[in-house]
Design an enzyme around this catalytic site. Structure first.
Site, PDB file in Angstrom:
ATOM      1  N   HIS A 254     -53.542  13.515 -42.456  1.00  0.00           N
ATOM      2  CA  HIS A 254     -54.320  14.491 -41.679  1.00  0.00           C
ATOM      3  C   HIS A 254     -55.713  14.689 -42.291  1.00  0.00           C
ATOM      4  O   HIS A 254     -55.896  14.608 -43.505  1.00  0.00           O
ATOM      5  CB  HIS A 254     -53.588  15.832 -41.633  1.00  0.00           C
ATOM      6  CG  HIS A 254     -52.239  15.755 -40.985  1.00  0.00           C
ATOM      7  ND1 HIS A 254     -52.053  15.930 -39.641  1.00  0.00           N
ATOM      8  CD2 HIS A 254     -51.012  15.509 -41.513  1.00  0.00           C
ATOM      9  CE1 HIS A 254     -50.752  15.804 -39.360  1.00  0.00           C
ATOM     10  NE2 HIS A 254     -50.109  15.547 -40.482  1.00  0.00           N
TER      11      HIS A 254
ATOM     12  N   ASP B 183     -56.655  18.860 -34.730  1.00  0.00           N
ATOM     13  CA  ASP B 183     -55.616  18.957 -35.754  1.00  0.00           C
ATOM     14  C   ASP B 183     -56.061  19.863 -36.903  1.00  0.00           C
ATOM     15  O   ASP B 183     -57.109  19.642 -37.508  1.00  0.00           O
ATOM     16  CB  ASP B 183     -55.322  17.537 -36.253  1.00  0.00           C
ATOM     17  CG  ASP B 183     -54.323  17.478 -37.386  1.00  0.00           C
ATOM     18  OD1 ASP B 183     -53.613  18.476 -37.622  1.00  0.00           O
ATOM     19  OD2 ASP B 183     -54.239  16.414 -38.040  1.00  0.00           O
TER      20      ASP B 183
END
EC number: 3.1.-.-
Length: 593
Positions: A393, A219
């Site tokens: 995130h 990610d």
């Protein structure tokens, strides 16, 4: 929840010719291909697949929200035509988590593929709700998986890895293939104090690193942020302060409907301060109801009131949890800001908390909503510096930790805009991944993995499909172009009736939308009528004339007139009805700009 008839030992068996030689279509049997169809160079629309021999394994199937210039478009999904054409080879779709950018494309793509879908309990619950609403007659094959378990799908062995994200039950995947081990982190962060106590499994990533990882897909969303992403619990502490400081006001909190950890903290804080909670927005109600049903959110029934009871509840005893943190036009918060919500009228006794940051492209919508909220007289808390939102995130240092634990031979950055991908591969080089084995891919690129090395080689068809209600259209097609032309230049529709000899048999009717509204309009209309008569004069008395050519002749004469009034031409639609003919002749061609 419906379970697949396919066993855990695999959905469809391989049609490959084995691990040596060539497959039926000439693909080397010792070659693994990874292909992203969405999620590269963009936020959202995540969809990728692995291909080994004659088998395909798909990871995620999401959507992204439209950009401002996508007039009237609801959202955008990946072009999955390659998968549709090869659906008989697909072993299954494995879902990392339940956010729209990872599951939102399923109602449009899954019925065409009709393959098993693997995901955790909450993720599959959200998928089932979406499919029941969008395509109720379709019966999906949903198979529940858990972190730590391994599922066999043809030649692929898929192990779920527990990761912490802004929605419960999120997974990364360790995918063992005949060519080597691939690790896909999914969306994650390294929160040491998550709301549900489910941390990212460091030990699993470390063990995989010891085993030897061929490819890491990680990610990239927050790679530009230094340090570590703050814990979700910091938002709960901010809620505590706001509830204490604004104890005499009604509190309206807007956040992502899928951020169930955030919702849990709202419920806990409301209960401590003796406030009731009203849920506003269809998606907010749906997510919370499902999460409570499945046990992912803990809140008693008597904590909640219906929207109809909002007006009768004292403001200092109420919390409203609503959608609209991204300025969505018909969301609860936006309707409140415009004074159009049926039950809630905002004023000086209200505190509005926007517990989210704008998704790229939504900044103007959010800013407009904030201005409208201030205009209502409400106090608005929206600044990131006040710790009312934390990301789901991983930031830069967390990405470094994963790279250090996994130690991959090859690395590709996923889930981010192009600059995020570039920054992430730079980080991988710094952490020791060979410079020739780090890759920035675009949608449709093919990453081939052979003999422990990777190479970008070839492409498969990819792109975007626009969703407007239930209609689909190619992003590169005419739909958006036509809408832009209408928005920029307007439209003129002209209707006339001619007899069989092409003589005008009734007054000419002209309607203009979005083009010219001024004193010159009457003169313009007279000139346009004259231009139409001149266009038809040569045709009078010639019944053999091709009726389909008449709109083109009219359009040409009209452009001569319009060029004196404007530098651009509106869309021109001549409708010619010929007496004795069954249907009118319509001019469908576009005017030249």
């Amino acid at each position: 929840m419906r379970n697949s008839n396919a066993s855990r030992s695999g959905s469809r068996r391989s049609r490959s010719g084995g691990q040596h030689g060539q497959t039926k279509k000439g693909r080397p049997a010792g070659e693994l291909r990874w292909v992203p169809l969405g999620g590269m160079g963009e936020i959202g629309k995540n969809l990728s697949f692995f291909e080994y021999g004659e088998e395909i394994l798909v990871v995620d199937c999401g959507l992204k929200f439209p950009e401002e210039e996508m007039l009237g478009i609801d959202f955008v999904i990946p072009d999955a035509q390659y998968l549709v054409e090869n659906r008989h080879r697909i072993q299954g779709i494995f879902l990392t988590h339940g956010h729209e950018d990872h599951i939102g494309g399923l109602p449009f793509i899954l019925p065409k593929l009709d393959v098993p879908v693997y995901g955790t309990r909450l993720t599959l619950g959200l998928v089932e709700n979406k499919l029941n609403e969008a395509c109720p007659r379709y019966r999906p094959k949903l198979v529940e998986i858990r972190a730590g378990e391994t599922t066999q799908a043809g030649s692929f062995s898929v192990q779920g890895i527990s990761v912490c994200h802004s929605i419960p039950d999120s997974l990364g995947f360790a995918i063992r293939t005949p060519v080597g081990l691939v690790v896909h982190t999914g969306d994650f962060k390294l929160d040491a104090t998550p709301i549900d106590g489910r941390i990212t499994d460091y030990s699993a990533f470390a063990e995989l690193g010891k085993e030897g990882v061929l490819l890491l897909l990680s990610d990239s969303t927050n790679v530009e942020r230094e340090g570590f992403t703050a814990s979700e619990r910091t938002v709960g502490q901010t809620f505590e302060q706001l509830f204490r400081l604004y104890k005499d006001r009604r509190i309206v909190i807007s956040t992502f409907a899928s951020n169930l950890h955030r919702a849990q903290q709202v419920f806990q804080t409301a209960a401590r301060y003796n406030r009731k909670v009203a849920l506003v927005g269809r998606s907010m109600i749906s997510y919370v109801e499902l999460a409570r049903k499945l046990g992912y959110v803990d809140a008693p029934d008597d904590l909640f009131i219906s929207q109809q009871d909002i007006e009768s509840t004292p403001p200092n005893r109420l919390v409203v949890l609503t959608t609209g943190s991204q300025g969505e036009p018909f969301s609860g918060l936006v309707l409140m800001s415009k004074g159009e919500h049926r039950q809630i009228r905002l004023g000086s006794k209200d505190l509005v908390v926007i517990s989210a940051t704008p998704i790229p492209g939504n900044e103007k919508l959010v800013s407009r909503t904030v201005n409208l909220l201030f205009a209502c007289g409400a106090e608005v808390v929206y600044d990131r510096s006040q710790a009312i939102h934390v990301s789901g995130h991983a930031s830069k240092e967390e990405l470094k930790i994963i790279l250090s634990l996994v130690r991959p031979k090859c690395f590709a950055a996923v889930h981010g805009e192009y600059r995020h991908q570039v920054r992430h591969v730079q980080l991988a080089r710094e952490l020791g991944v060979p410079a020739k084995q780090v890759f920035v891919l675009t949608n449709g690129d093919v990453l081939k993995l052979v003999d422990g090395k990777g190479q970008i080689s070839g492409r498969v068809p990819s792109g975007s499909v626009l969703v407007d209600g239930v209609a689909l259209g190619e992003s590169e097609g005419s739909l958006l172009r036509e809408r832009r032309e209408l928005a920029e230049d307007g439209l003129i529709a002209l209707s006339l009736v001619v007899d069989e000899q092409f003589r005008i048999a009734s007054p000419i009717s002209i309607e203009s939308k979005g083009f010219l509204h001024c004193q010159d309009a009457k003169d313009l209309y007279r000139e346009m009528e004259g231009a139409v008569r001149k266009a038809l004069e040569p045709l009078a008395g010639h019944p053999e004339t091709d009726p389909d050519s008449v709109p083109t002749l009219i359009r040409k004469k009209l452009r001569d007139v319009l060029s004196r009034y404007s530098r651009t031409y509106p869309t021109l639609i001549p409708l010619v009805t010929r007496l004795g003919q069954p249907t009118p002749t319509k001019g469908r061609k576009r005017s030249a700009a």
